[in-house]
Scaffold this motif. Structure first.
Motif, PDB file in Angstrom:
ATOM      1  N   HIS A 130       0.846  -1.189   0.000  1.00 29.02           N
ATOM      2  CA  HIS A 130       0.000   0.000   0.000  1.00 29.02           C
ATOM      3  C   HIS A 130       0.886   1.245   0.000  1.00 29.02           C
ATOM      4  N   VAL A 131       0.697   2.104  -0.988  1.00 25.69           N
ATOM      5  CA  VAL A 131       1.484   3.331  -1.124  1.00 25.69           C
ATOM      6  C   VAL A 131       0.573   4.527  -0.863  1.00 25.69           C
ATOM      7  N   TRP A 132       1.020   5.408   0.019  1.00 21.92           N
ATOM      8  CA  TRP A 132       0.236   6.599   0.326  1.00 21.92           C
ATOM      9  C   TRP A 132       0.258   7.587  -0.836  1.00 21.92           C
ATOM     10  N   GLU A 133      -0.880   8.149  -1.140  1.00 18.65           N
ATOM     11  CA  GLU A 133      -0.980   9.188  -2.151  1.00 18.65           C
ATOM     12  C   GLU A 133      -0.555  10.523  -1.546  1.00 18.65           C
ATOM     13  N   PRO A 134      -0.242  11.532  -2.382  1.00 19.77           N
ATOM     14  CA  PRO A 134       0.156  12.838  -1.830  1.00 19.77           C
ATOM     15  C   PRO A 134      -0.949  13.440  -0.959  1.00 19.77           C
ATOM     16  N   LEU A 135      -0.514  14.172   0.047  1.00 16.91           N
ATOM     17  CA  LEU A 135      -1.455  14.877   0.925  1.00 16.91           C
ATOM     18  C   LEU A 135      -2.112  16.022   0.152  1.00 16.91           C
ATOM     19  N   ARG A 136      -3.396  16.253   0.391  1.00 13.61           N
ATOM     20  CA  ARG A 136      -4.100  17.369  -0.237  1.00 13.61           C
ATOM     21  C   ARG A 136      -4.217  18.513   0.759  1.00 13.61           C
ATOM     22  N   ALA A 137      -3.775  19.692   0.315  1.00 13.55           N
ATOM     23  CA  ALA A 137      -3.851  20.895   1.140  1.00 13.55           C
ATOM     24  C   ALA A 137      -4.851  21.868   0.521  1.00 13.55           C
ATOM     25  N   SER A 143     -10.976  36.096   3.762  1.00 13.61           N
ATOM     26  CA  SER A 143     -12.424  36.286   3.685  1.00 13.61           C
ATOM     27  C   SER A 143     -13.168  34.998   3.387  1.00 13.61           C
ATOM     28  N   ALA A 144     -12.427  33.933   3.058  1.00 16.49           N
ATOM     29  CA  ALA A 144     -13.004  32.638   2.694  1.00 16.49           C
ATOM     30  C   ALA A 144     -13.790  32.682   1.394  1.00 16.49           C
ATOM     31  N   GLU A 145     -13.596  33.717   0.583  1.00 15.77           N
ATOM     32  CA  GLU A 145     -14.282  33.809  -0.704  1.00 15.77           C
ATOM     33  C   GLU A 145     -13.611  32.935  -1.757  1.00 15.77           C
ATOM     34  N   ARG A 146     -12.278  32.803  -1.648  1.00 19.70           N
ATOM     35  CA  ARG A 146     -11.538  31.999  -2.625  1.00 19.70           C
ATOM     36  C   ARG A 146     -10.816  30.863  -1.911  1.00 19.70           C
ATOM     37  N   GLU A 147     -10.703  29.765  -2.644  1.00 15.14           N
ATOM     38  CA  GLU A 147     -10.106  28.549  -2.087  1.00 15.14           C
ATOM     39  C   GLU A 147      -9.103  27.997  -3.084  1.00 15.14           C
ATOM     40  N   HIS A 148      -7.930  27.624  -2.567  1.00 14.98           N
ATOM     41  CA  HIS A 148      -6.858  27.059  -3.395  1.00 14.98           C
ATOM     42  C   HIS A 148      -6.552  25.652  -2.900  1.00 14.98           C
ATOM     43  N   SER A 149      -6.570  24.692  -3.805  1.00 12.96           N
ATOM     44  CA  SER A 149      -6.357  23.289  -3.440  1.00 12.96           C
ATOM     45  C   SER A 149      -5.256  22.691  -4.296  1.00 12.96           C
ATOM     46  N   GLU A 150      -4.337  21.972  -3.666  1.00 17.72           N
ATOM     47  CA  GLU A 150      -3.295  21.283  -4.413  1.00 17.72           C
ATOM     48  C   GLU A 150      -2.769  20.108  -3.599  1.00 17.72           C
ATOM     49  N   THR A 151      -2.108  19.150  -4.280  1.00 16.21           N
ATOM     50  CA  THR A 151      -1.529  17.983  -3.611  1.00 16.21           C
ATOM     51  C   THR A 151      -0.063  18.249  -3.315  1.00 16.21           C
ATOM     52  N   VAL A 152       0.384  17.724  -2.180  1.00 18.85           N
ATOM     53  CA  VAL A 152       1.765  17.914  -1.739  1.00 18.85           C
ATOM     54  C   VAL A 152       2.346  16.549  -1.396  1.00 18.85           C
TER      55      VAL A 152
END
Length: 422
Positions: A130-137, A143-152
């Motif tokens: 079992h291999v762990w996938e990258p963490l998602r941040a 203001s919480a109006e915009r959200e940025h998501s990427e894998t690390v």
């Protein structure tokens, strides 16, 4: 990497416009003040942006090669190497076959530059690699109006390898197809063994312990006892690991392929301990073949195959599968004297066809079928009827079938052995 708008401030522009217009028409300064506040909030929401996270991720396991069902503690440390993150959400990439049993693989926090956040959780080890996938941040603007998501990705790949113990089950009732080597399968050939077979005329040089002394005392004639010769068998364990076989009796329960592999590991060890030549293969889109052999080195290779071969993974493959091609390739690989132990939930008619064809080619087939229809829903009841029809078809065709329900496999094998010996 993904940027989205949360629409948290949706409607505030319209509210500010209505308040401003009403304030002008009604000449109410308070309404104009409300409109001004709304404009300020709108500007705040639109002008603030979600920062790009610069994170260093370190993941450690309490045990990298655990035993089956052992609890493994996973610790994740995330360090902020960039700007201040006021709203940071972390989701670890837990392998799909592993279940979190304690704690949470998620964390919500805020991080200043150079600071770290740590969270931990436990998973239950299951057979396989079992291999762990990258963490998602996920980072939000103030203001919480915009959200940025990427894998690390972590600094080092995190892998957990769980190899089966290859515990032996009770003696498997094999059929009569054997090799020339001495073993435990009774044949219709007279020779050395434990079970009486016949008597023949005494020949000079026959050992004294083989002479029928009762007949000598009764008639005065010399005769020699012969026993049913026991020979080794060549057995190939075939696991039905097609996508259709990944079915379970209940949500979150052990699927039929996992049960089949568990039964195959026990059968492998039992047969190898008995001196039989054993091989392993799978009906799967991915390659899986271990030629029949014996010995300690062969046991080690089999343990590695059961632990890491992708064809026997706890989760199904998305690759296409061509059954006709696969059966032809398997037929060419099978030794002429090999019999087959076929592990399948019989979830569709193709499994029945595969078992009957292998038997028709001269490889005596015994089917061990884990029952995935133990639920009480309408779908389970319908599937149960269809599966029973498939079991009946195999038995009418002369194949041996072990219907493995909720009882231990050893119990079902013992019951089947008694039934076949009648």
């Amino acid at each position: 990497m993904r940027d989205i708008e949360t629409n948290r401030w949706t409607g505030i522009e319209g509210a500010a416009l209505i308040a401003g217009a009403a304030g002008v028409v009604l000449q109410q300064p308070s309404l104009l003040l409300v409109a001004g506040v709304g404009v300020a909030y709108t500007a705040y929401a639109w002008l603030s942006d979600a920062p790009d996270p610069r994170l260093d991720v370190e993941r450690t396991l309490s045990e990298t090669t655990p035993d089956t069902e052992e609890e493994v503690r996973v610790t994740v440390t995330v360090t902020n190497a960039g700007t201040t993150l006021t709203d940071l959400r972390l989701i670890d990439g837990v392998p799909p076959a592993l279940e979190v049993t304690d704690g949470s693989a998620r964390l919500g926090t805020a991080l200043r530059p150079g600071k770290s956040a740590t969270f931990s959780y436990s998973v239950e080890a299951v057979r396989g690699e079992h291999v762990w996938e990258p963490l998602r941040a996920v980072v939000r603007s103030p203001s919480a109006e915009r959200e940025h998501s990427e894998t690390v990705a972590s600094t080092e790949e995190t892998t957990l390898r769980c190899a089966p113990s290859l515990e032996a089950t009770s003696d498997l009732p094999l059929r009569g197809l054997t090799t020339q080597y001495t073993g435990r399968v009774a044949t219709d050939v007279a020779g050395d063994g434990l079970e009486f077979y016949s008597t023949r005329e005494y020949r000079r040089g026959d050992p004294l312990n083989r002479i029928d002394w009762n007949r000598r005392a009764r008639t005065g004639e010399m005769a020699t006892l012969e026993f049913r010769e026991e020979r080794a068998a060549t057995v190939v364990l075939v696991v039905d690991a097609r996508r259709e076989s990944y079915v379970a009796g209940e949500a979150g329960g052990q699927n039929a392929v996992e049960r089949s592999v568990d039964a195959a590991t026990r059968a492998f060890s039992s047969l190898l301990d008995s001196g039989d030549r054993v091989g392993v293969t799978a009906l799967s889109p991915r390659e899986c073949w271990l030629a029949p052999a014996t010995g300690a080195d062969h046991r080690t290779r089999a343990r590695e195959l059961f632990a890491a071969n992708p064809a026997l993974a706890p989760t199904p493959s998305d690759e296409p599968y061509y059954p006709i091609v696969a059966l032809r390739r398997l037929r060419r690989r099978l030794p002429s004297d090999a019999q087959v132990l076929f592990f399948s939930p019989l979830a569709d008619d193709l499994a029945v066809t595969a078992a009957r064809r292998l038997d028709a080619y001269g490889h005596l087939v015994t089917v061990v079928s884990p029952d995935p229809t133990t639920g009480d829903t309408t779908g389970h009841r319908l599937a149960r009827v269809e599966r029973r029809n498939r079991l009946a078809r195999l038995r009418r065709a002369g194949l041996r079938v072990v219907d493995w329900g909720e009882r231990p496999l050893a119990t079902e094998l013992a019951r089947a052995g008694r039934r076949w010996s009648r």
